[in-house]
Design an enzyme around this catalytic site. Structure first.
Site: not given
Length: 600
Positions: A437, A471
């Site tokens: 997103h 990450n």
């Protein structure tokens, strides 16, 4: 390259080809007695009885059960095919190209044949493209054919890009090299499909017939079809009787299912008359794929991603991507979606949308009504036509009204722009790419329309490919931290986010994958003034031009002016509120913990 150098190149290439022919002849002579015995048996039996039981079993396993005449053809009793056989051959031929071998100044040194084995990789012989420099100078020419009216079809040329991927081996005489995704005239290489490679052995038996699609002597595409019998199968090679000529090197050799079984590379010269050939030789596809597998430890993750299409070509992780649900939303869904509010932080702090450099304006995807901003609930997006991803997103976040909404994993195309300007589920299936997103799912979920906002974030327009090893915490939950520090203006924040588009981004399944993402957060400080801070998340060392490789991501706080240079966007007066806008270092500040962020 001088004429003398050109002569030396051609002599070297000829010597290499002659060496391969002599090695092929040695293999042919070594097995002469065995081959003659098998030939005698074939006269009274059939390939299913002559070859080994293991290879016969594997051969049967790849036959389409709907082809009821397949076994009859293999044993030589039937030559009937479904008419779709011709259609399948034409489809396979689309991926075959002529390779024009050039030197660094563009002079043509010779021709070969090659074929696409993935949306980004081309396979040919080592003696066609023997090294990196030759590959970098040469071109692949598709559609070099004669049509039904005996007229030439429009040829499409693509440069090779060995800097992205290049594996070659002289012994197995193959080169696997990356190809540019879009030609100079805008043609996509994906238009020509590719020939998937199967690593298992037993794709054809001794005594079966094969076909070969080729550019003989560099001429228009031709096919030698089925009057070509497999004579022998070696550990790494196959001998067969096929009509080929110089320039056919690098051609695909097919079985009756149009599955590639070998890479044609040399003729077997007649020891009694070296000007004649008694057979041809191809390198087994299973051997080539085994070699590629053994090289995988030397490849970075981006290169492994490029060969993900080649079956078992590399030992890659097993991906557990769930089957993506794609649904449609009616046109009425978007009615009343006002999108981003430029005065969200107060009338005195109006923040207009960024503008584009003039050379980017033609690449902005337009809506059906002629506008270019996709408005959703509490956020807006502007899309790139060429990259099929968002140039930027911008969201208003109201921390006092955020509502927790259950996650919805149904995804949607936006019907307001053309579907070809959006990356769909085909990009994310069976690989380590996440649907990232750009506007975080929870950020616009506030107020009375929180449910609708949550659903809006699952549009493919708000999606960008991000490696699963990225990450997410390296963004340090920036919005959360910044929201916490937005003590004035009722915990309101405006956040701009987008990818960095670079010409050297790797291409995967026809889409260039961004290696870097940026974010600009704007808040109102306690004194009533604005603070606008910019961040860049990257796995690249910003001071060096390193080859892209998925690895450890780093987050930097950078001047907004740097984001503007990298993206071609102009944020106007927003940059005047950047506390590090005058920072001389082009690298910015490495952010390892929230306290590293500079708001003042």
């Amino acid at each position: 390259m001088s004429n003398k150098q050109l002569d030396e190149f051609q002599k070297f290439n000829m010597n290499l080809l002659e060496l391969q022919q002599q090695q092929a002849l040695k293999r042919y002579i070594l097995r002469s007695d065995e081959r003659e015995r098998m030939a005698r048996e074939l006269k009274s039996k059939n390939p299913l009885e002559v070859d080994t039981p293991e290879r016969v079993a594997l051969r049967k396993s790849i036959i389409n059960p709907r082809d009821g005449l397949a076994i009859e053809r293999i044993i030589g009793r039937e030559d009937l095919f479904p008419i779709s056989y011709l259609e399948a051959g034409l489809k396979a031929a689309t991926s075959v190209c002529r390779i024009e071998i050039r030197d660094r100044i563009g002079r043509v040194l010779g021709y070969g044949t090659g074929f696409l084995v993935s949306p980004s990789l081309l396979l040919t012989n080592n003696h066609v493209l023997e090294n990196y420099d030759t590959a970098q100078s040469s071109v692949a020419q598709f559609n070099y054919e004669i049509d039904l009216d005996l007229n030439e079809r429009p040829m499409k040329s693509f440069r090779l890009t060995p800097e992205r991927f290049f594996i070659t081996d002289q012994k197995l005489d193959f080169t696997l090299v990356a190809i540019e995704e879009v030609s100079d005239d805008g043609t996509k290489v994906s238009n020509f499909g590719f020939l998937p490679l199967i690593s298992q052995t037993g794709k054809a038996l001794v005594g079966e017939y094969v076909s070969i699609i080729q550019h003989p002597s560099g001429a228009h595409k031709a096919v030698a079809i089925r009057e070509n019998q497999i004579l022998d199968v070696f550990d790494n090679y196959i001998h067969y009787t096929t009509d080929t000529m110089p320039g056919s090197s690098g051609s695909p050799v097919f079985n009756d299912e149009w599955i590639v079984i070998s890479l044609h590379h040399a003729g077997v010269p007649d020891p009694k008359n070296p000007a004649e050939f008694i057979a041809n030789e191809g390198i087994r596809i299973s051997s080539i794929l085994q070699f590629v597998t053994e090289q995988c430890s030397n490849l970075n993750d981006a290169q492994k991603l490029l060969i993900n299409f080649i079956e078992q070509g590399c030992e890659v992780p097993e991906y557990t991507n769930e089957e993506m649900v794609v649904e449609d939303l009616s046109a009425s869904w978007y009615e009343g979606s006002t999108g981003y509010d430029a005065r969200f932080l107060g009338d005195e702090h109006e923040l207009p949308l960024p503008t584009f450099m003039s050379d980017l304006e033609d690449d902005i995807a337009q809506l059906q009504d002629g506008s270019n901003v996709l408005n959703y609930t509490n956020f807006s997006i502007v899309m790139s036509k060429s990259r099929r991803l968002a140039y930027y997103t911008v969201v208003n976040i109201d921390g006092n009204q955020l509502i927790d909404i259950e996650r919805n994993d149904n995804w949607y195309f936006d019907s307001r722009i053309k579907i070809e300007y959006q990356c769909g589920p085909e990009l994310y299936k069976n690989n380590p790419l996440d649907r990232g997103h750009l506007v975080r799912r929870r950020d616009p979920n506030w107020g009375e329309s929180a449910e609708k906002a949550n659903k809006d974030t699952f549009h493919f327009t708000n999606c960008a490919p991000q490696h699963s090893n990225l990450n997410q915490k390296s963004w340090l939950d920036l919005e959360n931290y910044i929201l916490h520090n937005a003590k004035n203006s009722n915990l309101k924040v405006t956040v701009f986010t987008g990818p960095v588009f670079k010409v050297d981004d790797i291409t995967y399944r026809g889409i260039q994958i961004p290696a870097e993402f940026w974010k600009i957060a704007v808040i109102v400080k306690e004194d009533g003034s604005l603070s606008a801070t910019a961040y860049l998340q990257t796995q690249k060392n910003l001071t060096e031009d390193l080859e892209f490789a998925y690895g450890e991501y780093k987050t930097y706080q950078v001047p907004i002016s740097k984001i503007e240079v990298m993206t071609g966007l102009d944020f106007g007066a927003i940059r005047d509120h950047d506390p590090i806008n005058q920072l001389e270092s082009s690298i910015g500040r490495v952010i390892k913990k929230s306290g590293d962020i500079k708001f003042e």
